[in-house]
Design a protein around this motif. Structure first.
Motif, short mmCIF file in Angstrom:
data_model
loop_
_atom_site.label_atom_id
_atom_site.label_comp_id
_atom_site.label_asym_id
_atom_site.label_seq_id
_atom_site.Cartn_x
_atom_site.Cartn_y
_atom_site.Cartn_z
N ILE A 198 0.83 -1.19 0.00
CA ILE A 198 0.00 0.00 0.00
C ILE A 198 0.88 1.25 0.00
O ILE A 198 0.68 2.14 -0.79
CB ILE A 198 -0.97 0.00 1.19
N PHE A 199 1.86 1.32 0.89
CA PHE A 199 2.81 2.43 0.97
C PHE A 199 4.22 1.87 1.00
O PHE A 199 4.43 0.77 1.48
CB PHE A 199 2.56 3.29 2.22
N PRO A 200 5.19 2.62 0.52
CA PRO A 200 6.55 2.10 0.49
C PRO A 200 7.15 1.86 1.86
O PRO A 200 8.02 1.02 2.02
CB PRO A 200 7.34 3.17 -0.28
N ASP A 201 6.70 2.61 2.85
CA ASP A 201 7.18 2.41 4.22
C ASP A 201 6.16 3.01 5.19
O ASP A 201 5.20 3.67 4.79
CB ASP A 201 8.58 3.03 4.43
N THR A 202 6.38 2.74 6.47
CA THR A 202 5.43 3.17 7.49
C THR A 202 5.31 4.69 7.56
O THR A 202 4.21 5.21 7.73
CB THR A 202 5.84 2.60 8.88
N SER A 203 6.41 5.40 7.40
CA SER A 203 6.33 6.87 7.49
C SER A 203 5.49 7.45 6.35
O SER A 203 4.77 8.43 6.56
CB SER A 203 7.71 7.50 7.55
N ALA A 204 5.54 6.85 5.18
CA ALA A 204 4.70 7.32 4.07
C ALA A 204 3.22 7.07 4.38
O ALA A 204 2.37 7.92 4.10
CB ALA A 204 5.09 6.64 2.78
N GLY A 205 2.91 5.93 4.96
CA GLY A 205 1.54 5.64 5.35
C GLY A 205 1.05 6.58 6.44
O GLY A 205 -0.09 7.05 6.40
N THR A 206 1.92 6.86 7.40
CA THR A 206 1.57 7.80 8.47
C THR A 206 1.29 9.18 7.89
O THR A 206 0.30 9.82 8.23
CB THR A 206 2.71 7.86 9.51
N ARG A 207 2.15 9.63 7.00
CA ARG A 207 1.98 10.94 6.37
C ARG A 207 0.66 10.98 5.58
O ARG A 207 -0.07 11.97 5.64
CB ARG A 207 3.17 11.22 5.45
N ALA A 208 0.34 9.91 4.87
CA ALA A 208 -0.91 9.86 4.11
C ALA A 208 -2.12 9.94 5.04
O ALA A 208 -3.08 10.66 4.75
CB ALA A 208 -0.96 8.58 3.28
N GLN A 209 -2.08 9.22 6.16
CA GLN A 209 -3.19 9.25 7.10
C GLN A 209 -3.35 10.65 7.69
O GLN A 209 -4.46 11.18 7.77
CB GLN A 209 -3.00 8.23 8.21
#
Length: 105
Positions: free
Chosen positions: A1-12
């Motif tokens: 879904i996202f390349p890494d956890t920080s990208a997912g966090t930023r998206a949320q």
């Protein structure tokens, strides 16, 4: 879904700050949760909002400011995925953004 956890966090966080949530007038934990995890999808909005409120120290109906969103998002990740997903440095999945959402860089 996202390349890494920080990208997912930023998206949320961007999602929660956007026009569908904070930017659209949903400025309390209760109002954010009622859209993010609606009762019509079988979610317990009250339990979810109480959990996020307890984790952040912000009452469910207390007005939020933009600086509160990272704490709210972390508590939401913890509720959704367990304690290990709340930290940017640990595992876990962040819910995907809605169709058409563009990640700010």
């Amino acid at each position: 879904i996202f390349p890494d956890t920080s990208a997912g966090t930023r998206a949320q966080e961007n999602l929660l700050l956007g026009s569908g949530y904070f930017g659209g007038g949903r400025r309390t934990i209760a109002s954010i949760i009622s859209k993010y995890a609606p009762a019509s999808d079988g979610n317990s909005v009250g339990d979810y909002a109480k959990f996020v409120a307890k984790e952040t120290g912000i009452a469910p109906n207390q007005p939020l400011n933009t600086a509160d969103i990272p704490r709210v998002a972390a508590a939401m990740r913890e509720f959704e995925n367990g304690a290990q997903s709340a930290s940017n440095t640990r595992g876990g999945k962040t819910p995907p953004p809605p169709p058409g959402f563009v990640l700010d860089k």
